[in-house]
Design an enzyme around this catalytic site. Structure first.
Site, PDB file in Angstrom:
ATOM      1  N   SER A 124       0.828  -1.204   0.000  1.00 63.51           N
ATOM      2  CA  SER A 124       0.000   0.000   0.000  1.00 63.51           C
ATOM      3  C   SER A 124       0.862   1.254   0.000  1.00 63.51           C
ATOM      4  CB  SER A 124      -0.904   0.009   1.240  1.00 63.51           C
ATOM      5  OG  SER A 124      -1.513   1.264   1.430  1.00 63.51           O
TER       6      SER A 124
ATOM      7  N   TYR B  48      -2.090  -0.071  10.194  1.00 62.52           N
ATOM      8  CA  TYR B  48      -2.301  -0.691   8.888  1.00 62.52           C
ATOM      9  C   TYR B  48      -1.035  -0.595   8.044  1.00 62.52           C
ATOM     10  CZ  TYR B  48      -3.776  -1.019   4.002  1.00 62.52           C
ATOM     11  OH  TYR B  48      -3.856  -1.344   2.672  1.00 62.52           O
TER      12      TYR B  48
END
Length: 337
Positions: free
Chosen positions: A126, A151
């Site tokens: 990501s 995350y």
């Protein structure tokens, strides 16, 4: 040859599986169908895939090591695209254990399943790993040692874990740092989806950092094109480097959030009610992908503009929710990706 797609009922997983099936490949999809967002949407995506004769599905959680290992022992997968993960920056502040189970334990299980069995593993990282980096565009060689969300920390951990398996076992691995992927059949927790939903229902949208944000919005078809081109290009060992490569996959054209919202308003034919709010924890003011390495590797650069991509999304949203029950209204807030 059968290609394993983890997270096949998810946004990117669905689109990739659909593309591969349309091209005649056999696809085995797994997904745990969790309730992080409306399960009915995941089931509807699966319904589209089940229409293909060469698609097989198993509801399986990657954190279940024994079951996943059994699958790898019984099914001869040559290629694996690992897209299953617990997504969302803000949710990681409330439920970090979900990220430990899926993004850490689950990813380790996938790596172990691929070891000595798979010719090429592609996995999703990501743009969140870049944290608050001020140098733009973000390049793969930039330091990413200071994640500002849990995350992001799990995604950076995935990169380290994958590199170690590539080094130790010669596993060919490609990692992709996705930049704010959007489009039809998208995730309801993402900003663009929530904005369209709120505008449609006459509800206000929350705009963080008072709108001073830019995102490298990347259309789903461009992401799938990149994935498909990479499948048959497994990294090769070079000198003392393992067969491991890491790329950015973004649009390379960041757009101000307010311009993005303006395009949505134009497509909806309505003006959004706006709540102006400060920056949220874990969020960043800009994402911007340097994709030169990827472009050289696969001879492709994303081409879809937000004007075209959002038109496709709004049309899908109106068609889909005109026929299905609309999801319960939640505050329209932006999720980073």
């Amino acid at each position: 040859m059968t290609i394993l797609v983890t997270g096949a009922a998810g946004f990117i997983g669905y689109h990739l599986a659909h593309r591969l099936l349309a091209e005649g490949h056999r696809v085995y999809g797994i997904d745990n169908l969790n309730d992080y967002y409306d399960v009915r949407l995941k089931q509807a995506r699966l319904g589209q895939l089940m229409a293909f004769e060469k698609f097989e599905f198993d509801q399986l959680d990657i954190s279940d090591g024994p079951r996943l290992n059994t699958l790898f022992c019984q099914q001869p997968f040559e290629q694996v695209v690992h897209l299953a993960a617990q997504a969302g920056v803000r949710y990681s502040l409330r439920n970090p254990q979900a990220y430990v189970a899926s993004n850490l334990v689950g990813f380790a299980n996938v790596l172990e399943g691929c070891r000595d069995r798979v010719s090429h593993l592609i996995y999703a990282s990501s743009s969140s790993v870049y944290g608050a980096n001020k140098k733009v565009p973000f390049a793969v060689g930039d330091r990413v040692d200071y994640p500002i969300s849990f995350y992001a920390a799990t995604k950076k951990s995935n990169e380290l874990m994958a590199y170690a398996y590539s080094h130790l076992y010669g596993l060919s691995v490609t990692g992709l740092r996705f930049f704010t992927v959007y489009g039809p059949w998208g995730r309801p927790d993402m900003a663009y989806f929530k904005f369209v939903q709120a505008i449609d229902q006459g509800q206000p949208i929350d705009i963080y950092n008072h709108g001073h944000m830019e995102r490298d919005f990347t259309y789903i078809d461009d992401v799938v094109e990149g994935l498909v081109r990479l499948l048959d290009r497994p990294p090769q060992r070079q000198a003392d480097q393992p067969p491991y490569r890491l790329y950015n996959l973004g649009n390379h054209r960041p757009m101000p959030l307010l311009k993005f919202i303006e395009i949505i308003e134009q497509e909806m034919g309505k003006i959004a009610q706006k709540n102006w709010l400060p920056m949220q924890p874990g969020d960043v003011p800009i994402t911007y992908a340097d994709i030169d390495d990827l472009a050289k590797a696969i001879d492709f650069r994303p081409t879809t503009t937000p004007e075209v991509g959002l038109r496709q999304f709004v049309q899908w949203y109106q068609d889909y929710y005109g026929k299905a029950t609309a999801p319960a209204q939640q505050p329209a807030v932006a999720q980073s990706s």
